[in-house]
Design a protein around this motif. Structure first.
Motif, PDB file in Angstrom:
ATOM      1  N   ILE A 366       0.645  -1.172   0.026  1.00 45.18           N
ATOM      2  CA  ILE A 366      -0.081  -0.071  -0.107  1.00 45.18           C
ATOM      3  C   ILE A 366       0.976   1.240  -0.095  1.00 45.18           C
ATOM      4  O   ILE A 366       0.779   2.078  -0.802  1.00 45.18           O
ATOM      5  CB  ILE A 366      -1.012   0.095   1.381  1.00 45.18           C
ATOM      6  CG1 ILE A 366      -1.982  -1.152   1.077  1.00 45.18           C
ATOM      7  CG2 ILE A 366      -1.710   1.415   1.369  1.00 45.18           C
ATOM      8  CD1 ILE A 366      -3.012  -1.361   2.231  1.00 45.18           C
ATOM      9  N   CYS A 367       1.878   1.266   0.694  1.00 48.01           N
ATOM     10  CA  CYS A 367       2.789   2.518   0.909  1.00 48.01           C
ATOM     11  C   CYS A 367       3.328   2.680  -0.556  1.00 48.01           C
ATOM     12  O   CYS A 367       3.657   3.828  -0.861  1.00 48.01           O
ATOM     13  CB  CYS A 367       3.685   2.220   2.067  1.00 48.01           C
ATOM     14  SG  CYS A 367       2.992   2.434   3.598  1.00 48.01           S
ATOM     15  N   THR A 368       3.941   1.714  -1.061  1.00 48.26           N
ATOM     16  CA  THR A 368       4.656   1.673  -2.442  1.00 48.26           C
ATOM     17  C   THR A 368       3.811   2.354  -3.699  1.00 48.26           C
ATOM     18  O   THR A 368       4.236   3.126  -4.096  1.00 48.26           O
ATOM     19  CB  THR A 368       5.280   0.243  -2.768  1.00 48.26           C
ATOM     20  OG1 THR A 368       6.075  -0.164  -1.425  1.00 48.26           O
ATOM     21  CG2 THR A 368       6.253   0.311  -4.026  1.00 48.26           C
ATOM     22  N   LEU A 369       2.701   1.590  -3.550  1.00 49.95           N
ATOM     23  CA  LEU A 369       1.783   2.047  -4.538  1.00 49.95           C
ATOM     24  C   LEU A 369       1.313   3.354  -4.377  1.00 49.95           C
ATOM     25  O   LEU A 369       1.155   4.203  -5.211  1.00 49.95           O
ATOM     26  CB  LEU A 369       0.638   1.314  -4.581  1.00 49.95           C
ATOM     27  CG  LEU A 369       0.780  -0.164  -5.009  1.00 49.95           C
ATOM     28  CD1 LEU A 369      -0.427  -1.079  -4.858  1.00 49.95           C
ATOM     29  CD2 LEU A 369       1.673  -0.312  -6.216  1.00 49.95           C
ATOM     30  N   ASN A 370       1.234   3.946  -3.044  1.00 50.41           N
ATOM     31  CA  ASN A 370       1.076   5.037  -2.637  1.00 50.41           C
ATOM     32  C   ASN A 370       2.105   6.210  -3.134  1.00 50.41           C
ATOM     33  O   ASN A 370       1.702   7.368  -3.641  1.00 50.41           O
ATOM     34  CB  ASN A 370       0.831   5.331  -1.119  1.00 50.41           C
ATOM     35  CG  ASN A 370       0.573   6.925  -0.759  1.00 50.41           C
ATOM     36  OD1 ASN A 370       0.218   7.582  -1.217  1.00 50.41           O
ATOM     37  ND2 ASN A 370       0.827   6.939   0.526  1.00 50.41           N
ATOM     38  N   ASN A 371       3.292   5.836  -3.041  1.00 51.31           N
ATOM     39  CA  ASN A 371       4.444   6.608  -2.964  1.00 51.31           C
ATOM     40  C   ASN A 371       4.454   6.887  -4.782  1.00 51.31           C
ATOM     41  O   ASN A 371       4.696   7.949  -5.479  1.00 51.31           O
ATOM     42  CB  ASN A 371       5.687   6.180  -2.716  1.00 51.31           C
ATOM     43  CG  ASN A 371       5.900   6.134  -1.286  1.00 51.31           C
ATOM     44  OD1 ASN A 371       5.342   7.029  -0.736  1.00 51.31           O
ATOM     45  ND2 ASN A 371       6.625   5.181  -0.793  1.00 51.31           N
ATOM     46  N   ILE A 372       4.287   5.633  -5.409  1.00 51.50           N
ATOM     47  CA  ILE A 372       4.054   5.777  -6.980  1.00 51.50           C
ATOM     48  C   ILE A 372       2.966   6.804  -7.621  1.00 51.50           C
ATOM     49  O   ILE A 372       3.357   7.377  -8.523  1.00 51.50           O
ATOM     50  CB  ILE A 372       4.168   4.098  -7.442  1.00 51.50           C
ATOM     51  CG1 ILE A 372       5.559   3.426  -7.183  1.00 51.50           C
ATOM     52  CG2 ILE A 372       3.972   4.387  -9.090  1.00 51.50           C
ATOM     53  CD1 ILE A 372       5.323   2.133  -7.461  1.00 51.50           C
TER      54      ILE A 372
END
Length: 693
Positions: A366-372
């Motif tokens: 979730i955090c990675t997709l949020n950053n992307i």
């Protein structure tokens, strides 16, 4: 030379005595044994010839196959040039040996197999033929003698007697001739069988000697140095293999010595990394198999740039699943499965529901997709930006002693200074403020704006007015603001959170509110946001639901009264509280600013009145944080222009001067930007558009 001790006497052929017949049977038995042995020996010799001929064909094929190594498209062919050159050298050597093997096969055929075949076909076949002739002649002689022996004594039978005598003489001569030829062949066979045994082996041995002589000339003189270099190369490769094998064995022992919890999917001792901009791993994806039935497939997902990629097991490459730019990511409750989250495209038409195998993977995805989605990967140093944003989130739960701000107090000196107060405003607080002076510790944060059901009904009834619980009513002209205002600009925004603040005339309080709201969302995994339309006019600010066109918040949005601060919750309130519906005009916006680093974030502070202390009128402030689809400073510029227009209305000359300096639309309103919500309204579907904060 070996001597022959036994032979058949030709003088005894005519008499054909029993002794001669007995000796003849011995010779015949010897010839039969020789025939059987010759056939077996010839089969062995033919096998040797066949093997040698196959050896010649095999070496020829081996030479060709060695040359084919260079033409193979090995996936890991790097560093094979030395091996290719060595194999080509071997191919030439094998080709030379092949010519020697061909020559040896020809010599074996000529000097070993052919003499044995000739002996069998000529000598042994002749003995067999003469034996048959001798037997026939002997049988005719016996028949003639029987007939002659039966002649009567009468004279009248002289003619018959003469014929019998002639027949006996003829058959006896014929038997005598056949016996002598047969005896001669049997006697000669005793000599020929010795030659027949020695001649093929002599030819075979000579052929092998010549082969080895030529082979030594080819191999020893030309290949001694080459073979020694190849041996050295092999030893070097084997030593490297031993070293590599020992390293792999050591790594294997180290990897197998870990705790058993490593193999458990939901037992991670490593903390969650919230600053990732790339992620890869197996996820379960939900697919529809019918109108109401679904199925889950386990696939390998990874991110590449701003795209989410998927690669099934066994596939050569992956394919794009979804463009993650400006997409929304949120945790969802899905049937009886844990760790599920949903990715929704910006237009809301495409959504995916994925399941991670553990809580750590679930949070990191979730955090990675949020950053992307925030397009951090497009920055010069995306890893550093992601780490800095993560550190900013962590600092929200850690008290700090001072507030850091940029030089000149503005995130970008080249842009317009956002805020409702000019730099020379005497109301500006001191340059340095403590976080406790800006926001009270433990202040609850509201993460969503929920319109009460009664108010929703009131707004959807034609001509109905919304009542204020404090007895106040809306201004009569408030409903016409959107029609009579000189300025109307609509922005697509997502509400991130709001909270009560202590100061209302400094931009630092907005930055601190942004920091605490984003930190609380990241720490508590709150990623769901709803897209709304923020309409800025010269009189008020409205937050409109793009689906129902219902005004969620008019002018100031719902404020947190000070009594809400008495709730002892930290950073998150489980219930979204809407306490009053006070209507603030644009003049009540005391401060506004865009984020110093993330230009998509903006916020403003609204000033109200606190009536909780027995009717004493005390100012109260609330900060609201939004994420926009464009730069937040454009919204700040629009708000600033609205306040200028509002002030200019008091002086007709100032208003006219302002209208001359700004472009206007055909209906006489200020022209700023094209509406951002046109595409969003067309793309909006029945489902609510959502984005992660």
């Amino acid at each position: 030379m070996p001597a022959v001790h036994h032979k058949l006497l030709l003088e005894e052929a005519l008499q054909d005595s029993p002794q001669t017949r007995s000796l003849l049977s011995v010779f015949e038995e010897d010839a039969g044994t020789l025939t059987n042995y010759t056939n077996q020996l010839l089969q062995s010799m033919q096998r040797v010839f066949g093997a040698q001929n196959e050896m010649a064909l095999a070496t020829e094929q081996l030479s060709k196959q060695l040359l084919e190594y260079e033409k193979q498209n090995f996936a890991l062919a790097k560093g094979d040039e030395e091996v290719i050159n060595t194999l080509q050298h071997f191919a030439k050597s094998v080709e030379e040996l092949n010519s020697l093997h061909n020559e040896l096969a020809t010599q074996i055929a000529d000097k070993m197999v052919f003499p044995m075949v000739r002996f069998r076909e000529k000598d042994l076949t002749e003995i067999s033929t003469l034996k048959e002739i001798f037997i026939i002649a002997s049988d005719e002689h016996e028949a003639a003698m029987v007939k002659y022996s039966r002649l009567p004594k009468k004279r009248e039978n002289e003619k018959v007697k003469a014929e019998a005598v002639r027949e006996v003489a003829y058959s006896r001569r014929k038997q005598h001739q056949a016996a002598m030829q047969y005896y001669c062949a049997l006697n000669a066979l005793q000599y020929r069988k010795k030659v027949a045994m020695l001649e093929p082996m002599l030819g075979f041995t000579h052929s092998q000697v010549n082969f080895f002589k030529k082979g030594m000339e080819v191999v020893s003189k030309k290949m001694d140095s080459f073979l020694s270099s190849v041996c050295s190369m092999n030893r070097s490769i084997e030593s490297q293999l031993e070293v590599e094998a020992e390293v792999m064995r050591s790594s294997q022992r180290e990897l197998l010595s870990v705790d058993d919890t490593v193999y458990m999917p939901d037992h991670h001792h490593v903390p969650v990394n919230r600053a990732l901009i790339q992620k890869a791993g197996y996820l379960n994806i939900r697919n529809k198999t019918g109108l109401v039935t679904t199925a889950w497939d386990r696939l390998f997902f990874f991110t590449q740039g701003g795209n989410l990629m998927c690669q099934p097991r066994g596939a050569v490459a992956g394919g794009m699943v979804l463009d993650l730019d400006n997409s929304s990511v949120m945790a969802v409750e899905c049937e009886d499965r844990r760790y599920c989250f949903q990715i929704t495209s910006p237009n809301g038409k495409t959504s995916l529901i994925l399941q991670a195998e553990s809580k750590k993977e679930y949070e990191e995805w979730i955090c990675t997709l949020n950053n992307i989605s925030r397009q951090i990967y497009l920055t010069d140093n995306p890893e550093a930006v992601a780490i800095r944003l993560h550190q900013t989130a962590l600092q929200a739960v850690t008290p700090i002693t001072s507030f850091e701000k940029r030089a000149d107090g503005s995130p970008n000196p080249d842009r317009v200074i956002p805020g409702g107060v000019t730099p020379g405003d005497p109301q500006n607080p001191p340059a340095t403020l403590e976080p406790e002076d800006l926001i009270a510790p433990g202040t609850p944060i509201q993460f969503d704006i929920v319109l009460p059901a009664s108010e929703f009904l009131d707004q959807n009834r034609g001509g109905a007015r919304r009542t204020n619980p404090f007895g106040e009513t809306e201004d009569d002209d408030s409903g016409s603001d959107t029609h009579d205002s000189l300025l109307q600009q609509v922005f697509a925004v997502r509400f991130l959170g709001s909270m009560a603040v202590r100061a209302g005339h400094t931009q630092e309080v907005i930055y601190e509110a942004m920091r605490q709201v984003l930190a609380a969302r990241a720490i508590h995994n709150i990623f769901k946001t709803t897209e709304s339309h923020l309409m800025v006019s010269s009189a008020c600010i409205r937050l409109i639901d793009p689906q129902t066109q219902v005004t969620k918040i008019s002018v100031s949005v719902y404020l947190f009264l000070p009594l809400l601060t008495e709730l002892k919750s930290v950073y998150i309130s489980a219930v979204c509280v809407c306490v009053c519906v006070c209507q603030f005009q644009l003049k009540d916006v005391s401060q506004f600013a865009a984020h110093q680093e993330n230009s998509r974030l903006m916020g403003f502070v609204l000033e109200g009145s606190d009536w909780s202390n027995g009717g004493d009128h005390e100012p109260s402030f609330s900060a609201f944080v939004f994420e926009s689809n464009t730069e937040g400073e454009k919204i700040c510029y629009t708000i600033n222009l609205g306040k200028e227009i509002s002030e200019a209305k008091k002086d007709p000359e100032a208003l006219a001067q302002l209208m001359k300096s700004m472009p206007l639309t055909n209906d006489g309103k200020f022209l700023l930007l094209e509406s951002e919500t046109g595409d969003a309204e067309e793309a909006s579907g029945p489902d609510e558009q959502e984005s992660e904060a």
